[in-house]
Design a protein around this motif. Structure first.
Motif, PDB file in Angstrom:
ATOM      1  N   GLN A 218      31.757  25.266  42.030  1.00  0.00           N
ATOM      2  CA  GLN A 218      31.822  26.778  42.993  1.00  0.00           C
ATOM      3  C   GLN A 218      33.644  26.154  43.875  1.00  0.00           C
ATOM      4  O   GLN A 218      33.863  26.615  44.752  1.00  0.00           O
ATOM      5  CB  GLN A 218      31.053  26.011  43.778  1.00  0.00           C
ATOM      6  CG  GLN A 218      30.911  24.552  44.837  1.00  0.00           C
ATOM      7  CD  GLN A 218      30.078  23.876  46.026  1.00  0.00           C
ATOM      8  OE1 GLN A 218      29.124  25.013  46.455  1.00  0.00           O
ATOM      9  NE2 GLN A 218      28.675  23.500  45.524  1.00  0.00           N
ATOM     10  N   SER A 231      26.811  36.027  47.904  1.00  0.00           N
ATOM     11  CA  SER A 231      26.818  35.128  48.082  1.00  0.00           C
ATOM     12  C   SER A 231      25.480  35.145  47.670  1.00  0.00           C
ATOM     13  O   SER A 231      24.582  36.344  47.325  1.00  0.00           O
ATOM     14  CB  SER A 231      26.769  34.429  50.122  1.00  0.00           C
ATOM     15  OG  SER A 231      25.760  33.497  50.058  1.00  0.00           O
ATOM     16  N   ARG A 266      26.238  35.040  39.824  1.00  0.00           N
ATOM     17  CA  ARG A 266      26.649  34.827  41.095  1.00  0.00           C
ATOM     18  C   ARG A 266      25.864  33.312  41.037  1.00  0.00           C
ATOM     19  O   ARG A 266      26.721  32.592  41.505  1.00  0.00           O
ATOM     20  CB  ARG A 266      26.367  36.066  42.027  1.00  0.00           C
ATOM     21  CG  ARG A 266      27.635  37.342  41.018  1.00  0.00           C
ATOM     22  CD  ARG A 266      27.454  38.269  42.485  1.00  0.00           C
ATOM     23  NE  ARG A 266      28.677  39.160  42.238  1.00  0.00           N
ATOM     24  CZ  ARG A 266      28.675  40.221  42.537  1.00  0.00           C
ATOM     25  NH1 ARG A 266      27.604  40.930  43.881  1.00  0.00           N
ATOM     26  NH2 ARG A 266      29.473  41.098  42.172  1.00  0.00           N
ATOM     27  N   GLU A 270      27.972  29.793  41.477  1.00  0.00           N
ATOM     28  CA  GLU A 270      28.149  29.665  42.734  1.00  0.00           C
ATOM     29  C   GLU A 270      27.463  27.722  42.704  1.00  0.00           C
ATOM     30  O   GLU A 270      27.538  27.700  43.205  1.00  0.00           O
ATOM     31  CB  GLU A 270      27.559  30.309  44.250  1.00  0.00           C
ATOM     32  CG  GLU A 270      28.383  31.541  44.510  1.00  0.00           C
ATOM     33  CD  GLU A 270      27.598  32.801  45.552  1.00  0.00           C
ATOM     34  OE1 GLU A 270      27.832  33.238  45.412  1.00  0.00           O
ATOM     35  OE2 GLU A 270      27.077  32.003  45.944  1.00  0.00           O
ATOM     36  N   THR A 271      26.701  27.541  42.467  1.00  0.00           N
ATOM     37  CA  THR A 271      25.499  26.158  42.456  1.00  0.00           C
ATOM     38  C   THR A 271      26.016  25.559  40.282  1.00  0.00           C
ATOM     39  O   THR A 271      25.672  24.193  40.345  1.00  0.00           O
ATOM     40  CB  THR A 271      23.873  26.825  42.385  1.00  0.00           C
ATOM     41  OG1 THR A 271      23.454  27.544  41.387  1.00  0.00           O
ATOM     42  CG2 THR A 271      24.354  27.673  43.461  1.00  0.00           C
TER      43      THR A 271
END
Length: 337
Positions: A218, A231, A266, A270-271
């Motif tokens: 991220q 998100s 995604r 993001e993680t």
């Protein structure tokens, strides 16, 4: 390392279980002051239920004396490599002056011997280059700052580099990503040594989250032309509220109104983790909390944490924590070390 640091309790070494774990922070010219300070702040504030310090932290250098930092002030290291020999755990912060120039076998021989003799060694940021140069990461998985990951991989091909995570725990050798990931690493070690309650107390005192979501992915700068990433935070929040439910990848994707393929991509961006990997980690966190704070049976803990059966919990616990749920509870339930 799970439960108790090596050599920490009545092991014939002359130290009682009540004694704090000795930790050496090995610094070199160019050390980042934040990384040195965070080790003292986090480990130094860890306390038992009756208020005893759980760690004794000493700063040392290859040779005692003044050590340059990457700021406009030096620090004085009173101790030399003798502190490494006396420590249960050695932590190596980054030095941007020299780390990335290191190659296999390129470390001072005395430092190499000292690190190899330690029961547990950890690095922060590019301190991983020091561990690799000492041969401690051969055949292992490790991480480092994402900006240095490619250089690390070229210099140390025997190590598998994972640039998407905040830290990697290989048992007796741990590595972490950039400076702030040193906080995550220290909290993880406290949690492994003394349980989630102690780590949570240290996090509250330091005003940081006890467990930070996601990995380095991220924070990596991406091309400006890349479309903005939607998100997946709503799905994570939903999952945390419904850990006991039989959640599926499709159900989590539906929370964000995405296809499974888009959601999975995604989520990882993001993680740093696949959705179901992340979910298993959160369920293990919940199981550990229940084992420490309640008298629930293993079957009930399994149900409330989302593992369904005691057999499933035992299997995931052995893989993720390294001990059986009953052994974990025996170590951390009730009075803390």
């Amino acid at each position: 390392m799970t439960g108790v640091a090596a050599g920490s309790a009545d092991d014939g070494g002359g130290r009682s279980p009540a004694s704090p774990y000795p930790v050496a922070v090995l610094i070199r010219d160019g050390v980042l002051p934040m990384e040195l300070g965070l080790v003292h702040q986090l480990l130094g504030t860890a306390r038992s239920a009756d208020g005893r310090p759980l760690y004794s932290v000493r700063t040392c250098a290859p040779r005692p004396g003044m050590v340059r930092t990457d700021a406009d002030f030096p620090v004085y290291a009173e101790h030399g490599l003798d502190a490494v020999a006396a420590a249960d755990t050695v932590i190596v912060p980054a030095s941007h002056e020299s780390d990335e120039a290191l190659a296999p076998g390129g470390l001072d021989a005395e430092v190499t011997r000292a690190l190899r003799s330690a029961a547990r060694v950890a690095s922060i940021c590019t301190g991983s280059f020091v561990l690799a140069a000492a041969g401690l990461l051969d055949g292992r998985r490790a991480t480092t700052h994402w900006m240095s990951a490619d250089r690390f991989a070229r210099a140390f091909p025997l190590t598998t580099v994972d640039a998407d995570v905040l830290y990697v725990d290989e048992g007796d050798v741990l590595t972490s990503a950039g400076e702030a990931a040193g906080i995550d690493l220290c909290l993880h070690m406290i949690r492994e040594d003394h349980g989630a309650a102690v780590a949570a107390d240290v996090a509250r005192r330091t005003v940081v989250p006890p467990h930070r979501e996601g990995g380095q992915a991220q924070y990596i700068r991406r091309p400006l032309a890349e479309p903005g990433l939607a998100s997946t935070g709503r799905a994570r929040a939903y999952a945390l509220k419904h850990l006991a439910d039989p959640l599926t990848l499709a159900a989590l994707a539906e929370v964000e109104s995405m296809s499974v393929r888009t959601f999975s991509r995604r989520f990882r961006e993001e993680t740093g983790l696949a959705p179901m990997q992340w979910l298993t980690q959160r369920r293990l966190d919940r199981a550990r909390q229940l084992l420490e704070e309640t008298d629930h049976t293993v079957d009930r803990v399994a149900a409330e944490a989302g593992f369904g059966t005691g057999a499933s919990l035992r299997q995931h616990f052995a893989l993720g924590v390294g001990v059986a749920p009953g052994a974990y509870r025996a170590t951390f339930r009730g009075g803390r070390p």
